[in-house]
Write a protein that holds these residues in place. Structure first.
Motif, short mmCIF file in Angstrom:
data_model
loop_
_atom_site.label_atom_id
_atom_site.label_comp_id
_atom_site.label_asym_id
_atom_site.label_seq_id
_atom_site.Cartn_x
_atom_site.Cartn_y
_atom_site.Cartn_z
N SER A 1 -81.00 -34.35 -69.77
CA SER A 1 -81.16 -34.30 -71.23
C SER A 1 -81.04 -32.87 -71.74
O SER A 1 -81.26 -32.63 -72.92
CB SER A 1 -82.51 -34.91 -71.62
OG SER A 1 -83.56 -34.17 -71.01
N GLY A 2 -80.71 -31.92 -70.88
CA GLY A 2 -80.51 -30.54 -71.31
C GLY A 2 -81.70 -29.66 -70.98
O GLY A 2 -82.68 -30.09 -70.39
N LEU A 3 -81.60 -28.44 -71.37
CA LEU A 3 -82.64 -27.44 -71.12
C LEU A 3 -83.64 -27.40 -72.26
O LEU A 3 -83.27 -27.54 -73.42
CB LEU A 3 -82.02 -26.03 -71.05
CG LEU A 3 -81.27 -25.60 -69.82
CD1 LEU A 3 -80.64 -24.23 -70.03
CD2 LEU A 3 -82.17 -25.57 -68.61
N GLY A 4 -84.88 -27.13 -71.91
CA GLY A 4 -85.87 -26.82 -72.93
C GLY A 4 -85.61 -25.41 -73.44
O GLY A 4 -84.91 -24.62 -72.79
N VAL A 5 -86.16 -25.08 -74.59
CA VAL A 5 -85.94 -23.76 -75.17
C VAL A 5 -86.39 -22.67 -74.22
O VAL A 5 -85.67 -21.70 -73.97
CB VAL A 5 -86.63 -23.64 -76.55
CG1 VAL A 5 -86.56 -22.20 -77.06
CG2 VAL A 5 -86.01 -24.59 -77.55
N ASP A 6 -87.60 -22.78 -73.66
CA ASP A 6 -88.11 -21.74 -72.76
C ASP A 6 -87.25 -21.61 -71.51
O ASP A 6 -87.00 -20.48 -71.04
CB ASP A 6 -89.56 -21.99 -72.40
CG ASP A 6 -90.51 -21.71 -73.56
OD1 ASP A 6 -90.10 -21.00 -74.51
OD2 ASP A 6 -91.66 -22.19 -73.52
N ASP A 7 -86.79 -22.73 -70.95
CA ASP A 7 -85.91 -22.66 -69.78
C ASP A 7 -84.58 -22.00 -70.14
O ASP A 7 -84.03 -21.23 -69.36
CB ASP A 7 -85.66 -24.06 -69.21
CG ASP A 7 -86.89 -24.63 -68.51
OD1 ASP A 7 -87.74 -23.83 -68.06
OD2 ASP A 7 -86.99 -25.87 -68.42
N GLY A 8 -84.07 -22.30 -71.33
CA GLY A 8 -82.84 -21.68 -71.78
C GLY A 8 -83.00 -20.18 -71.97
O GLY A 8 -82.15 -19.38 -71.58
N ILE A 9 -84.13 -19.78 -72.56
CA ILE A 9 -84.40 -18.35 -72.75
C ILE A 9 -84.50 -17.65 -71.41
O ILE A 9 -83.90 -16.59 -71.20
CB ILE A 9 -85.69 -18.16 -73.59
CG1 ILE A 9 -85.46 -18.62 -75.03
CG2 ILE A 9 -86.15 -16.70 -73.54
CD1 ILE A 9 -86.73 -18.72 -75.85
N ARG A 10 -85.25 -18.24 -70.48
CA ARG A 10 -85.39 -17.64 -69.15
C ARG A 10 -84.03 -17.47 -68.49
O ARG A 10 -83.70 -16.40 -67.98
CB ARG A 10 -86.28 -18.53 -68.28
CG ARG A 10 -86.44 -18.03 -66.86
CD ARG A 10 -87.28 -19.04 -66.03
NE ARG A 10 -87.49 -18.55 -64.70
CZ ARG A 10 -86.60 -18.60 -63.71
NH1 ARG A 10 -85.41 -19.13 -63.93
NH2 ARG A 10 -86.89 -18.14 -62.51
N THR A 11 -83.22 -18.50 -68.55
CA THR A 11 -81.88 -18.45 -67.94
C THR A 11 -81.04 -17.35 -68.57
O THR A 11 -80.39 -16.57 -67.87
CB THR A 11 -81.19 -19.82 -68.08
OG1 THR A 11 -81.99 -20.80 -67.42
CG2 THR A 11 -79.80 -19.80 -67.47
N MET A 12 -81.05 -17.27 -69.89
CA MET A 12 -80.24 -16.26 -70.58
C MET A 12 -80.77 -14.85 -70.33
O MET A 12 -79.98 -13.90 -70.18
CB MET A 12 -80.16 -16.55 -72.07
CG MET A 12 -79.40 -17.85 -72.39
SD MET A 12 -77.75 -17.95 -71.65
CE MET A 12 -76.90 -16.68 -72.54
N LEU A 13 -82.10 -14.68 -70.27
CA LEU A 13 -82.65 -13.36 -69.99
C LEU A 13 -82.26 -12.87 -68.59
O LEU A 13 -82.10 -11.68 -68.37
CB LEU A 13 -84.18 -13.37 -70.13
CG LEU A 13 -84.71 -13.41 -71.56
CD1 LEU A 13 -86.23 -13.59 -71.57
CD2 LEU A 13 -84.31 -12.17 -72.34
#
Length: 149
Positions: A3-15
């Motif tokens: 269902s995709g990434l949560g916002v915090d998981d997306g932020i962690r990945t991008m950081l």
């Protein structure tokens, strides 16, 4: 199906991803023909506009690069002296200058730009036009937000 990434998981990945990306971009090989000319990543944007959009006036470049015409004039003057750009009077308005990549430097500039263009093509080509638009808008918004902080 995910269902995709949560916002915090997306932020962690991008950081974690962004410093690696920036580091790799900084290590892009400048072709030997122009390597000693002290070119910086900011020059890539100017070259990309001239490569993709053709000859442009200083004011047009300034608007696209989101800097003042004076800043572009300084960059163009520097790059003209180095022989990378040509500046000619606009045939329709002799007071304006039209800027192009110098013909003898075009292969080197194209080689420098093509490294990033090839990677972007591989990343964007599999996406639908709507997905590409969303990605570009998201990346642009990130750039705006980071520049305001």
């Amino acid at each position: 199906m995910s269902s995709g990434l949560g916002v915090d998981d997306g932020i962690r990945t991008m950081l974690l991803l962004m410093p690696r990306l920036v580091g790799r971009i900084k290590r892009l090989q400048v072709p030997p023909e122009i390597a000693g000319l002290q070119l910086a990543p900011r020059h890539l944007s100017l070259f990309a506009y001239l490569q993709f959009d053709g000859p442009l006036g200083v004011n047009d470049l300034a608007a696209r690069l989101e800097v003042t015409p004076a800043t572009v004039s300084l960059m163009v003057g520097e790059l003209t002296r180095k022989g990378i750009l040509d500046r000619q009077a606009d045939p329709e308005d002799r007071r304006k200058a039209i800027v192009t990549i110098a013909e003898d430097q075009r292969p080197a500039v194209d080689a420098w730009l093509s490294q990033s263009a090839k990677a972007w093509r591989a990343a964007l080509e599999p996406l639908t036009p709507a997905q590409r638009q969303l990605f570009v808008e998201t990346f642009s918004r990130y750039e705006r937000e980071i520049s305001e902080s």
